[in-house]
Every structure is written in C-alpha cells, then in structure tokens.
Design an enzyme around this catalytic site. Sequence first.
Site, short mmCIF file in Angstrom:
data_model
loop_
_atom_site.label_atom_id
_atom_site.label_comp_id
_atom_site.label_asym_id
_atom_site.label_seq_id
_atom_site.Cartn_x
_atom_site.Cartn_y
_atom_site.Cartn_z
N ALA A 1 60.09 -0.23 56.00
CA ALA A 1 61.12 0.00 56.08
C ALA A 1 62.37 0.81 55.59
O ALA A 1 61.47 1.26 54.38
CB ALA A 1 61.58 -1.69 56.01
N PRO A 2 63.30 1.14 56.07
CA PRO A 2 63.81 0.98 57.11
C PRO A 2 63.55 1.65 58.82
O PRO A 2 64.09 1.23 59.82
CB PRO A 2 65.77 1.68 56.69
CG PRO A 2 65.12 2.66 56.09
CD PRO A 2 63.97 2.43 55.44
N GLY A 3 62.42 2.66 58.46
CA GLY A 3 61.75 2.86 59.94
C GLY A 3 62.28 4.72 60.20
O GLY A 3 61.14 4.66 61.65
N GLY A 4 62.23 5.46 59.67
CA GLY A 4 62.29 6.41 59.32
C GLY A 4 60.54 7.08 60.05
O GLY A 4 60.79 7.65 60.90
N LYS A 5 59.87 7.00 59.54
CA LYS A 5 57.98 7.60 59.75
C LYS A 5 58.13 6.56 60.39
O LYS A 5 56.64 7.35 61.17
CB LYS A 5 58.11 7.08 58.49
CG LYS A 5 58.42 8.24 57.16
CD LYS A 5 57.44 8.03 56.23
CE LYS A 5 58.66 9.72 54.64
NZ LYS A 5 59.07 8.27 53.99
N CYS B 1 58.78 9.15 46.76
CA CYS B 1 60.12 10.03 46.75
C CYS B 1 59.86 9.84 45.31
O CYS B 1 61.13 10.48 45.21
CB CYS B 1 60.28 9.69 47.09
SG CYS B 1 61.70 7.94 47.26
N ASP C 1 52.43 -9.02 52.40
CA ASP C 1 52.27 -7.87 51.65
C ASP C 1 50.73 -6.99 52.24
O ASP C 1 50.34 -7.33 52.72
CB ASP C 1 51.69 -9.03 50.63
CG ASP C 1 51.89 -8.53 49.53
OD1 ASP C 1 51.30 -6.48 48.88
OD2 ASP C 1 51.45 -9.47 47.91
N CYS D 1 54.18 0.05 54.72
CA CYS D 1 55.40 -0.06 53.96
C CYS D 1 57.06 0.80 55.16
O CYS D 1 57.61 2.18 54.67
CB CYS D 1 55.30 0.58 52.48
SG CYS D 1 54.26 -0.69 51.89
C1 LIG Z 1 59.78 4.07 50.39
S1 LIG Z 1 60.47 2.12 51.59
C2 LIG Z 1 59.57 2.42 52.97
C3 LIG Z 1 60.52 3.64 53.46
C4 LIG Z 1 59.91 3.56 55.01
N1 LIG Z 1 58.83 4.47 55.16
C5 LIG Z 1 60.75 5.08 55.86
O1 LIG Z 1 60.48 5.70 56.12
O2 LIG Z 1 61.91 4.55 56.41
C6 LIG Z 1 59.04 1.34 50.58
C7 LIG Z 1 59.24 -0.05 51.34
O3 LIG Z 1 58.20 -0.69 50.48
C8 LIG Z 1 58.56 -2.18 50.84
N2 LIG Z 1 57.38 -2.37 50.12
C9 LIG Z 1 57.55 -3.00 48.45
N3 LIG Z 1 56.44 -3.66 47.87
C10 LIG Z 1 55.73 -3.97 49.25
C11 LIG Z 1 54.33 -4.95 49.51
N4 LIG Z 1 53.49 -4.81 48.59
N5 LIG Z 1 54.00 -4.76 50.69
C12 LIG Z 1 54.81 -4.24 52.21
N6 LIG Z 1 56.11 -3.36 51.69
C13 LIG Z 1 56.57 -3.25 50.43
C14 LIG Z 1 60.17 -2.29 50.60
O4 LIG Z 1 60.68 -3.16 51.04
C15 LIG Z 1 60.62 -1.12 51.16
O5 LIG Z 1 61.34 -1.30 52.49
#
Ligand SMILES: C[S@@+](CC[C@H](N)C(=O)[O-])C[C@H]1O[C@@H](n2cnc3c(N)ncnc32)[C@H](O)[C@@H]1O
Length: 253
Positions: free
Chosen positions: A67-71, A191, A120, A65
């Site tokens: 986006a937006p991509g920091g990790k 978080c 997904d 998961c």
């Molecule tokens: C906490 S954010 C991730 C932040 C990211 N790791 C970062 O460091 O920028 C959670 C992400 O999970 C994605 N998401 C939610 N359900 C999902 C799924 N079933 N499969 C893949 N991505 C999913 C959302 O679109 C969201 O961008």
Amino acid sequence: MEFFDYYEKLFGNRWSALLESLKGEGRAVELRFGDGLEPYYLDEASVFAAKALDVQPGDEVLDMCAAPGGKTLVIASLLKGKGSLQSNDRSPERRLRLQHVIENSLPETWRGIIKVTGYDGMKFGLHKKECFDKILLDAPCSSDRHVLNSPSHLEVWSAKRVKRLSVEQGALLASAVDALKPGGTVVYGTCALSPMENDDVVKKILKKRPSMKMVEIGDLLPGADRTEFGVHILPDRSEGRGPIYCAKLVKMV
Ligand SMILES: C[S@@+](CC[C@H](N)C(=O)[O-])C[C@H]1O[C@@H](n2cnc3c(N)ncnc32)[C@H](O)[C@@H]1O
C-alpha cells in the site's frame, strides 16, 4: 538537530546539495492503463525498482508491503492478467487505499489475478514457504524525504529509529527469502538514505541465507549510484528522482 548531523556525517560534502534537492520537487511519471481509468503518479525511481523484479506474464508474485499501491500497478501491468499477484499490507487504512487504486487504475482483465491481503509480512516465510517466483519487498523505512518536509516527523526522528527499522527490515527480508521458490527473485527496496537500512540489510541476509546471490540491476536511470549490493537513486544527482534504494537477489536452485 540530530537528523541533519546524522546525514551530514554520512554524506559529507554531498549533504548540502542532497538536502536542497530533498526539499525540492520530486519527479513523478503518470501511470495510466486505459481510457476512463484513474491515473496514478509515481516517482520514476519507484517505477525503476518495481521493474527491477523483471516480472513476466505467468509469474506468481508477492508484493509484501504493497500500500498505497504504486508498485503493484507496475507489477500488474507486466503480468497482463496472467499468473497471480498477492498485494499484501498490514495496515487496514492503507489497504483501503490499495484496494481503491487497484479497482480504479487497472483494467478489469488485469485485476482478476490480484488478491489483496493484510498479513504481517514476517509470517510469509513460515506459512508460504517457497511459494512465489518473484517477491517485491518495498520495506517500511525512515522515509527521509517525507520526514524532512514534515516538522512533526522531524521532531521525533532519531538514530535509534533507523536502527530499529533496519532490524525490522532484516526480519521482513528473511521472511521474503524463505517464501521464494528456488530459482526465484526478490527485490528489496526502501526510500531511506542510510546504508544501515539499505546495503547493510542485504549484506546480513546474504550471510544468513547462503542460497541467495546478488544480481546486478542493469539499465540504470541517469544519476543513479551503484552501491556494494544494489542501486541508490538520490535526487541531487538524478534530476529530483528518489530517494530509492533497491537490490536484487536470486535463490540458487
Ligand atoms: C514503503 S510503504 C510501501 C509502498 C508501496 N510499495 C507502494 O509502492 O505504494 C511500506 C508499507 O509497509 C507496510 N508494512 C509495515 N510493516 C509491515 C509488515 N510487518 N507486514 C506487512 N506490511 C507492513 C506499511 O503499512 C506500508 O504501507
């Protein structure tokens, strides 16, 4: 309001200081990987969670998961262009931001091994069984700091939503575990404030998948709390960092 009552019950005497710190400034660090590249600002606790995966050059890594991509930036900086990184996110809008971040904040030699996908996360366990050395699952969660600072989100917050998210997180973590090679490592992170989205999710997967063992994460940031299965970094004790929860699990060979 339900949000405040819920967390006051969970945190007791600690809640008022925690609440004040959640309303305050975060503690971001600048990630900059070269001249002419865009800097990215990320909470130090998020950097910590990504580093907990202990990525080495040559690893095959999934950021489930992303986006937006920091990790993803932190992981790419550890791979240094060697191995592979699949940065996945289901949301098309958020994926555009992810693509921008990768293209503008990473040197070309590190970008070549990154593949951005939009699956997904629940499907990886089925279609990519035992394929990855390391998986970061930074799961969709209550995002309580964001909720607290957004009246419209605060309005729709509910304890039921926390429960619903914890079920989704459990399914994503099961998928991540199944996509992991024997000997591989997964870091589960959120978080969120509530143990229901954190330790409880990990406790359930350890019961459901006996091949998984918890590993203690070392070298904590100042003020981080150890929980039963992981680490919780909260801004009242950690100089504004967090909230970030992370737990590290390995699949026994
Ligand atoms: C906490 S954010 C991730 C932040 C990211 N790791 C970062 O460091 O920028 C959670 C992400 O999970 C994605 N998401 C939610 N359900 C999902 C799924 N079933 N499969 C893949 N991505 C999913 C959302 O679109 C969201 O961008």
